[in-house]
Design an enzyme around this catalytic site. Structure first.
Site, PDB file in Angstrom:
ATOM      1  NE  ARG A 303      50.598 -12.424 -36.825  1.00 45.74           N
ATOM      2  CZ  ARG A 303      49.970 -12.003 -37.920  1.00 45.74           C
ATOM      3  NH1 ARG A 303      50.518 -12.185 -39.111  1.00 45.74           N
ATOM      4  NH2 ARG A 303      48.791 -11.405 -37.834  1.00 45.74           N
ATOM      5  CD  GLU A 305      55.136 -15.419 -39.932  1.00 43.14           C
ATOM      6  OE1 GLU A 305      55.620 -15.544 -41.063  1.00 43.14           O
ATOM      7  OE2 GLU A 305      54.157 -14.696 -39.693  1.00 43.14           O
ATOM      8  NE  ARG A 311      56.409 -10.532 -48.237  1.00 46.77           N
ATOM      9  CZ  ARG A 311      55.351 -10.776 -48.982  1.00 46.77           C
ATOM     10  NH1 ARG A 311      54.684  -9.773 -49.522  1.00 46.77           N
ATOM     11  NH2 ARG A 311      54.945 -12.007 -49.191  1.00 46.77           N
ATOM     12  CG  HIS A 312      57.983 -11.879 -43.042  1.00 45.61           C
ATOM     13  ND1 HIS A 312      58.284 -12.171 -44.346  1.00 45.61           N
ATOM     14  CD2 HIS A 312      56.699 -12.301 -42.848  1.00 45.61           C
ATOM     15  CE1 HIS A 312      57.231 -12.747 -44.928  1.00 45.61           C
ATOM     16  NE2 HIS A 312      56.263 -12.834 -44.046  1.00 45.61           N
ATOM     17  CD  GLU A 454      49.201 -10.039 -47.093  1.00 46.06           C
ATOM     18  OE1 GLU A 454      48.889  -9.608 -45.972  1.00 46.06           O
ATOM     19  OE2 GLU A 454      49.761 -11.133 -47.287  1.00 46.06           O
ATOM     20  CB  SER A 457      45.343 -10.740 -44.929  1.00 45.74           C
ATOM     21  OG  SER A 457      44.838 -11.930 -45.441  1.00 45.74           O
ATOM     22  NE  ARG A 505      54.584  -7.132 -44.842  1.00 46.14           N
ATOM     23  CZ  ARG A 505      54.119  -8.329 -45.115  1.00 46.14           C
ATOM     24  NH1 ARG A 505      53.089  -8.473 -45.941  1.00 46.14           N
ATOM     25  NH2 ARG A 505      54.660  -9.402 -44.574  1.00 46.14           N
TER      26      ARG A 505
END
Length: 531
Positions: A303, A305, A311-312, A454, A457, A505
């Site tokens: 990812r 991002e 948490r990323h 979370e 998903s 996670r």
């Protein structure tokens, strides 16, 4: 000045210089003689010591192991050193964790993985003064082989994992010597942060740990974290295989961004460009269309991002599931939640040692879950948050603070750290999500949470090419770019649903840790690409 005077002065100068040179030579000769005398004295002392050193064959630095020989020698693991082995003579290979000389004795703490044991060398009929000195001078983190007798201790050794025994060393050989200066001290790296602050003792910050990850991974805490994480993968696989799932491998270099959007890494691919997969979803769904019915995969997910949060990560391990169902997507939710419950039970029952090791440095409440798993509808969650004073719209997505608050509210009301939130608003989900047939504002989609964060998903996917095209157009997606995806559903596709779980996670939240970098062996984030 006459010619004779100049000549005389020159001769005087030469004489003075030669005297200086002579003195210098004499001094150097005296120095060399003293040095030779000193070396001879040391050699004589060494020879005398060697002659006196009855134990000289019982210690030393072994030649480098180049597979020269096969020794018929069994090595006992540190974790197997228990009172049942008392009075047995054994060989152990371990690292020197700490060493402390005291008079004619030397105490070592030996470490292998997350287990430690005390070892003792004392001058006597099995160990000479020189042998004890040799052991005391060995550098921390060196790997050694010791032959020792296992002895029960009257008083528990609180500082070691093996509290009821110690080793009385009779032979000690270095297998691999560590450099004396370590980039970080392991005892600092396992010290609880609060304790370090209170006592003014050092703790190790996260960047120093990650820059020297090979050393940091040796700590008892890191060893426990990654052994438990291995257990998550094994339990995930075993549970799903028992449920009739097939493990698949999917490509990570793809021609179009799997999730759409800008958070995708572009790589050069011969004369064109390709992308790193943000999800194996397209391929999982293709396998369902190809009649595999139930599939899962474990692999890297990328990812792009620029998220520097706790948490990323830009690369993480995805535990992905996809499953055909008969009549209702809740069949899939039940299957996934049961898989998670089996993982939680397996960790609780098989990894207590690891959980307790991590808790020593990072204390947390034991992870709680219900059977069957609690499932709340999105509307109920919004009502709970509003009752707690949060202002938000019925179809608004949950912010991270609201997710955490909801986690606390659920824990207070239902006493569980794990729950499912079902029926998300359609507007906040991707184009391939199946709308709720009874209320078009909502969808057949769900998230799963651990300790208010979370971890999964998922949704029922649209398996009809016509509806999928309509949904894509509604989201303003270029149909040409997802043509291959839509075409997968033109030749009959079973109803199906699935989801993706982040391994790091799950490990972080199960153990109650506070940063995903602690549970990623070699983490990748916007600021870190090494080691």
């Amino acid at each position: 000045m006459t010619k004779e005077n100049v000549q005389g002065a020159g001769e005087d100068e030469q004489q003075a210089q030669s005297k200086k040179a002579l003195k210098k030579q004499q001094k150097e000769a005296e120095k060399a003689a003293k040095k030779a005398e000193k070396q001879a004295k040391l050699a004589a002392e060494q020879q005398e010591a060697d002659e006196d050193d009855f134990a000289k064959d019982r210690y030393g630095i072994s030649p480098m192991v180049q597979s020269q020989q096969k020794l018929d020698r069994a090595l006992v693991r540190v974790q197997d050193l228990t009172p049942e082995k008392a009075e047995q003579q054994i060989w152990v290979r371990a690292r020197i964790h700490t060493s402390r000389a005291k008079g004619k004795q030397c105490f070592l703490v030996l470490r292998h993985q997350q287990f430690t044991v005390q070892a003792l060398l004392a001058v006597g009929d099995r160990a000479s003064k020189q042998m004890v000195k040799f052991a005391a001078n060995l550098t921390k983190e060196s790997i050694i082989d010791v032959e020792a007798v296992v002895k029960k201790v009257e008083q528990k050794i609180e500082s070691c994992s093996q509290q009821d025994v110690e080793l009385h060393v009779e032979r000690i050989f270095v297998i691999s010597q560590s450099e004396a200066r370590l980039p970080l001290q392991l005892e600092d790296a396992v010290r609880p942060e609060g304790e370090g602050d209170e006592e003014g003792r050092a703790t190790v910050n996260q960047d120093t740990r990650l820059d020297n990850r090979v050393i940091d991974l040796r700590t008892t805490t890191s060893q426990a974290i990654f052994r438990l994480q291995s257990g998550v993968c094994q339990l995930f696989r075993d549970t799903l295989i028992n449920k009739g799932f097939v493990e698949i491998q999917t490509p990570k270099i793809i021609s179009a961004a799997s999730e759409g959007g800008a958070n995708v890494f572009t790589v050069s691919y011969f004369k064109t460009s390709a992308y790193l997969a943000q999800s194996p979803q397209l391929y999982k769904q293709m396998c369902i269309c190809a009649d595999f019915d139930k599939v899962f995969c474990v692999g890297p997910v990328f990812r792009a991002e620029d998220s520097n949060t706790h948490r990323h990560l830009t690369e993480f391990v995805g535990l992905d599931i996809e499953m055909a169902f008969n009549y209702h997507y809740h069949e899939v939710i039940d299957s996934i939640t049961d898989t998670m419950v089996q993982i939680f039970k397996g960790l609780r029952d098989r990894f207590q040692t690891e959980i307790q090791t991590v808790n020593k440095q990072y204390p947390s409440e034991p992870f709680k879950f219900l059977e069957p798993t609690l499932r709340l509808e999105y509307k109920e969650a919004v009502a709970m948050l509003k009752a707690a004073g949060v202002e938000m719209g019925d179809e608004e997505d949950l912010s991270t603070p609201n997710e955490k608050l909801l986690g606390r509210l659920v824990k207070e009301k239902y006493d569980t750290d794990f729950y499912v939130l079902d029926k998300y608003p359609l507007a906040v989900r991707p184009f391939y999500t199946m709308p709720d047939p009874n209320n078009t504002k909502y969808s057949n989609s769900y998230d799963m949470f651990m300790r208010g964060e979370e971890i999964l998903s998922g949704a029922q996917r649209v398996h009809d090419a016509q509806l999928l095209t309509e949904r894509a157009m509604h989201h303003g997606i270029d149909l040409e770019k997802i043509k291959a995806y839509i075409d997968s559903f033109r030749y009959g596709a079973p109803p199906h649903a699935g989801g993706g779980i982040g391994l790091e996670r799950v490990t972080m939240l199960y153990l109650g840790l506070h940063n995903v970098r602690q549970t990623s062996m070699f983490p990748r984030d916007p600021k870190r690409l090494t080691p």
